[in-house]
Design a protein around this motif. Structure first.
Motif, PDB file in Angstrom:
ATOM      1  N   LEU A 168      -8.287 -90.547  12.311  1.00 15.06           N
ATOM      2  CA  LEU A 168      -8.305 -89.600  11.202  1.00 15.06           C
ATOM      3  C   LEU A 168      -9.059 -90.195  10.015  1.00 15.06           C
ATOM      4  O   LEU A 168      -9.114 -91.416   9.847  1.00 15.06           O
ATOM      5  N   PRO A 169      -9.649 -89.341   9.163  1.00 18.76           N
ATOM      6  CA  PRO A 169     -10.425 -89.837   8.017  1.00 18.76           C
ATOM      7  C   PRO A 169      -9.596 -90.596   6.986  1.00 18.76           C
ATOM      8  O   PRO A 169     -10.131 -91.356   6.204  1.00 18.76           O
ATOM      9  N   GLY A 170      -8.298 -90.385   6.966  1.00 15.59           N
ATOM     10  CA  GLY A 170      -7.421 -91.073   6.018  1.00 15.59           C
ATOM     11  C   GLY A 170      -6.034 -91.200   6.611  1.00 15.59           C
ATOM     12  O   GLY A 170      -5.783 -90.789   7.744  1.00 15.59           O
ATOM     13  N   SER A 171      -5.108 -91.757   5.848  1.00 18.22           N
ATOM     14  CA  SER A 171      -3.744 -91.961   6.352  1.00 18.22           C
ATOM     15  C   SER A 171      -2.839 -90.780   6.061  1.00 18.22           C
ATOM     16  O   SER A 171      -1.665 -90.786   6.443  1.00 18.22           O
ATOM     17  N   GLU A 172      -3.359 -89.752   5.392  1.00 13.14           N
ATOM     18  CA  GLU A 172      -2.543 -88.611   4.972  1.00 13.14           C
ATOM     19  C   GLU A 172      -2.954 -87.357   5.731  1.00 13.14           C
ATOM     20  O   GLU A 172      -4.138 -87.088   5.905  1.00 13.14           O
ATOM     21  N   VAL A 173      -1.945 -86.607   6.194  1.00  7.20           N
ATOM     22  CA  VAL A 173      -2.193 -85.335   6.880  1.00  7.20           C
ATOM     23  C   VAL A 173      -1.425 -84.244   6.150  1.00  7.20           C
ATOM     24  O   VAL A 173      -0.232 -84.388   5.863  1.00  7.20           O
ATOM     25  N   HIS A 174      -2.123 -83.155   5.832  1.00  7.49           N
ATOM     26  CA  HIS A 174      -1.480 -81.986   5.235  1.00  7.49           C
ATOM     27  C   HIS A 174      -1.058 -81.036   6.371  1.00  7.49           C
ATOM     28  O   HIS A 174      -1.889 -80.656   7.203  1.00  7.49           O
ATOM     29  N   PHE A 175       0.215 -80.705   6.395  1.00 11.00           N
ATOM     30  CA  PHE A 175       0.758 -79.816   7.419  1.00 11.00           C
ATOM     31  C   PHE A 175       0.926 -78.422   6.820  1.00 11.00           C
ATOM     32  O   PHE A 175       1.666 -78.247   5.850  1.00 11.00           O
ATOM     33  N   THR A 176       0.232 -77.447   7.410  1.00 10.38           N
ATOM     34  CA  THR A 176       0.189 -76.112   6.805  1.00 10.38           C
ATOM     35  C   THR A 176       0.781 -75.052   7.730  1.00 10.38           C
ATOM     36  O   THR A 176       0.687 -75.135   8.952  1.00 10.38           O
ATOM     37  N   LEU A 193       6.774 -80.819  13.485  1.00 13.17           N
ATOM     38  CA  LEU A 193       5.625 -81.667  13.791  1.00 13.17           C
ATOM     39  C   LEU A 193       5.354 -82.657  12.658  1.00 13.17           C
ATOM     40  O   LEU A 193       4.960 -83.808  12.897  1.00 13.17           O
ATOM     41  N   GLN A 194       5.582 -82.212  11.426  1.00 14.58           N
ATOM     42  CA  GLN A 194       5.422 -83.113  10.280  1.00 14.58           C
ATOM     43  C   GLN A 194       6.396 -84.287  10.384  1.00 14.58           C
ATOM     44  O   GLN A 194       6.043 -85.434  10.086  1.00 14.58           O
ATOM     45  N   GLU A 195       7.621 -84.013  10.820  1.00  9.62           N
ATOM     46  CA  GLU A 195       8.609 -85.084  10.991  1.00  9.62           C
ATOM     47  C   GLU A 195       8.136 -86.099  12.032  1.00  9.62           C
ATOM     48  O   GLU A 195       8.302 -87.311  11.845  1.00  9.62           O
ATOM     49  N   THR A 196       7.553 -85.615  13.143  1.00  9.48           N
ATOM     50  CA  THR A 196       7.102 -86.547  14.183  1.00  9.48           C
ATOM     51  C   THR A 196       5.942 -87.395  13.678  1.00  9.48           C
ATOM     52  O   THR A 196       5.827 -88.575  14.023  1.00  9.48           O
ATOM     53  N   ALA A 197       5.064 -86.804  12.858  1.00 11.95           N
ATOM     54  CA  ALA A 197       3.949 -87.576  12.301  1.00 11.95           C
ATOM     55  C   ALA A 197       4.445 -88.621  11.313  1.00 11.95           C
ATOM     56  O   ALA A 197       3.953 -89.755  11.287  1.00 11.95           O
ATOM     57  N   ALA A 198       5.427 -88.239  10.483  1.00 12.56           N
ATOM     58  CA  ALA A 198       5.992 -89.197   9.528  1.00 12.56           C
ATOM     59  C   ALA A 198       6.661 -90.352  10.260  1.00 12.56           C
ATOM     60  O   ALA A 198       6.564 -91.514   9.848  1.00 12.56           O
ATOM     61  N   GLU A 199       7.330 -90.024  11.374  1.00 11.51           N
ATOM     62  CA  GLU A 199       7.967 -91.074  12.172  1.00 11.51           C
ATOM     63  C   GLU A 199       6.935 -92.041  12.742  1.00 11.51           C
ATOM     64  O   GLU A 199       7.230 -93.213  12.974  1.00 11.51           O
ATOM     65  N   ALA A 200       5.701 -91.538  12.948  1.00 13.59           N
ATOM     66  CA  ALA A 200       4.615 -92.387  13.450  1.00 13.59           C
ATOM     67  C   ALA A 200       3.944 -93.189  12.347  1.00 13.59           C
ATOM     68  O   ALA A 200       3.007 -93.944  12.616  1.00 13.59           O
ATOM     69  N   GLY A 201       4.399 -93.009  11.103  1.00 11.81           N
ATOM     70  CA  GLY A 201       3.872 -93.801  10.004  1.00 11.81           C
ATOM     71  C   GLY A 201       2.795 -93.147   9.180  1.00 11.81           C
ATOM     72  O   GLY A 201       2.210 -93.783   8.294  1.00 11.81           O
ATOM     73  N   LEU A 202       2.527 -91.865   9.437  1.00  9.32           N
ATOM     74  CA  LEU A 202       1.533 -91.138   8.638  1.00  9.32           C
ATOM     75  C   LEU A 202       2.151 -90.639   7.336  1.00  9.32           C
ATOM     76  O   LEU A 202       3.345 -90.311   7.296  1.00  9.32           O
ATOM     77  N   VAL A 232      -5.968 -81.880   8.183  1.00  6.55           N
ATOM     78  CA  VAL A 232      -5.075 -80.719   8.081  1.00  6.55           C
ATOM     79  C   VAL A 232      -4.539 -80.378   9.461  1.00  6.55           C
ATOM     80  O   VAL A 232      -5.317 -80.189  10.397  1.00  6.55           O
ATOM     81  N   PHE A 233      -3.212 -80.298   9.582  1.00  6.17           N
ATOM     82  CA  PHE A 233      -2.633 -79.663  10.759  1.00  6.17           C
ATOM     83  C   PHE A 233      -2.380 -78.208  10.408  1.00  6.17           C
ATOM     84  O   PHE A 233      -1.798 -77.907   9.361  1.00  6.17           O
ATOM     85  N   LYS A 234      -2.802 -77.307  11.278  1.00 11.21           N
ATOM     86  CA  LYS A 234      -2.656 -75.879  11.006  1.00 11.21           C
ATOM     87  C   LYS A 234      -1.915 -75.206  12.149  1.00 11.21           C
ATOM     88  O   LYS A 234      -2.044 -75.593  13.309  1.00 11.21           O
ATOM     89  N   LEU A 235      -1.135 -74.212  11.821  1.00  6.90           N
ATOM     90  CA  LEU A 235      -0.573 -73.324  12.840  1.00  6.90           C
ATOM     91  C   LEU A 235      -1.117 -71.926  12.538  1.00  6.90           C
ATOM     92  O   LEU A 235      -0.363 -70.976  12.325  1.00  6.90           O
TER      93      LEU A 235
END
Length: 388
Positions: A168-176, A193-202, A232-235
């Protein structure tokens, strides 16, 4: 494979609500009678050898689908997928860059007596994730603690985020999620999904997709704090994005702002894929014959819109079967014609198996069942177990 009845847990409503199931529009049972959307009064039982066979089928289908994407990009068959011409080159670039992907869900026909048959691939915006990962796992632990379940979804999602973190381009992902979804299902799915990403250290930020901003001076997307957005994660379906002015910014900002699921998944989440797969793998035991534009030699078929959702605008044509036609807003983009192979019946209900892929690995199973021939928004979700 069999369907069994059992007594629901006395406080099941509270349990599933606390686990995140805030969307509980009732399903439809026999005669149109309402039934709970999450229905633990029944469940399906599988032998382990059936699950191992399904796992192998799913991973094979996924690899075939990736080959199909490569074929479409190489031969530039975007018109068959009703994609706007202005994005074709960018779809190809996304594929050739290997823009990272996270998850998807195959919808399968399976009755326990033969190979699973692919009905479609929800590879862009699949839901029922919380039900498959969390709700049915806790149901299993409460009701059949010595049994197993095809369900490594949570662990594999965390592992997948860990694996793609450096891509990823950075360490931060916006979940939308979209504010237009009034049921809350999209918001809950994205939150999980945001919880699983946070658990992975993002580092994660949640916001409605409508709150994404475009900074003209920076020439890139920003959030409500006017901070640049790198991933960006999008649904929110790609076909909707590409049909809006907003989509021009999305595509032009790639890969400085990466979108998950990636742009190349426009080819996996489109039902034209079914016809391409049949062309590439004619007679394959996990596929049903499928054709673009007309049914060919099929005398019994299901006509599906390329971009349809929740069983909308589906027509079933089969001699000896009452003709089925569902309403909706899809179809202008074209149709695919797939052999009619009705879902099997268990106690009058028809289960559609939702088999999950995380990364490129089979990860779990969720089951939705209905009394009708079309799995639509009246389907109920039911758990499963594997006796040990």
């Amino acid at each position: 494979m069999r369907r069994e009845r059992g007594a629901p847990r006395p406080d099941w409503q509270r349990k599933v609500r606390e686990q995140g199931l805030v969307y509980d529009a009732p399903g439809r049972g026999e005669g149109g009678v309402s039934r709970p959307y999450w229905d633990e009064s029944v469940h399906y039982v599988f032998d382990m050898d059936e699950i191992l066979s399904l796992e192998a089928d799913v991973e094979l289908l996924h690899s075939m689908c990736l080959e199909a994407v490569d074929h479409v990009v190489t031969t530039e068959r975007y018109r068959d997928f009703a994609l706007p011409e202005w994005c074709w080159e960018d779809v190809a670039k996304s594929w050739k860059r290997h823009d990272p992907h996270v998850y998807g869900r195959f919808d399968l026909r399976y009755d326990g007596s033969g190979p699973a048959k692919m009905l479609e691939y929800n590879a862009d915006t699949p839901t029922t994730l919380l039900e498959a990962s969390i709700l049915q796992w806790y149901w299993l632990k409460d009701t059949h603690p010595d049994d197993d379940q095809w369900n490594s979804l949570h662990e594999q999602l965390v592992e997948r985020w860990t694996r793609i973190k450096d891509l990823l381009p950075g360490s931060e992902v916006h979940f939308t999620w979209s504010g237009g979804d009034t049921s809350g299902e999209d918001h809950v799915t994205v939150g999980y999904l945001q919880e699983t990403a946070a658990e992975a250290g993002l580092d994660t930020v949640g916001l409605a997709i409508e709150d994404l901003g475009w900074d003209v001076d920076l020439d890139r997307f920003v959030d409500l704090a006017e901070s640049p957005i790198s991933a960006v994660f999008k649904l929110y379906p790609w076909e909707w994005i590409l049909g809006e002015d907003f989509g021009k910014h999305v595509v032009r900002s790639l890969p400085e702002t990466l979108w998950i699921e990636p742009l190349w998944k426009t080819l996996l989440s489109n039902k034209a894929l079914l016809a391409v797969l049949w062309e590439m793998y004619p007679g394959h035991p996990n596929l049903l014959p499928a054709y673009l534009r007309d049914p060919g030699l099929l005398t019994e078929y299901v006509r599906k819109p390329l971009l349809g959702r929740e069983g909308a605008n589906v027509d079933i044509v089969a001699p000896g079967t009452a003709e089925v036609s569902t309403g909706g807003v899809y179809g202008q983009e074209g149709f695919v014609y797939q052999l009619f192979d009705p879902l099997p019946q268990f106690d009058g209900f028809r289960p559609a198996l939702g088999a999950w892929i995380v990364g490129d690995t089979a990860a779990g199973l969720g089951i939705r069942e209905t009394v009708g021939l079309v799995t639509d928004d009246g389907a109920a979700f039911v758990p499963h177990r594997i006796p040990t």
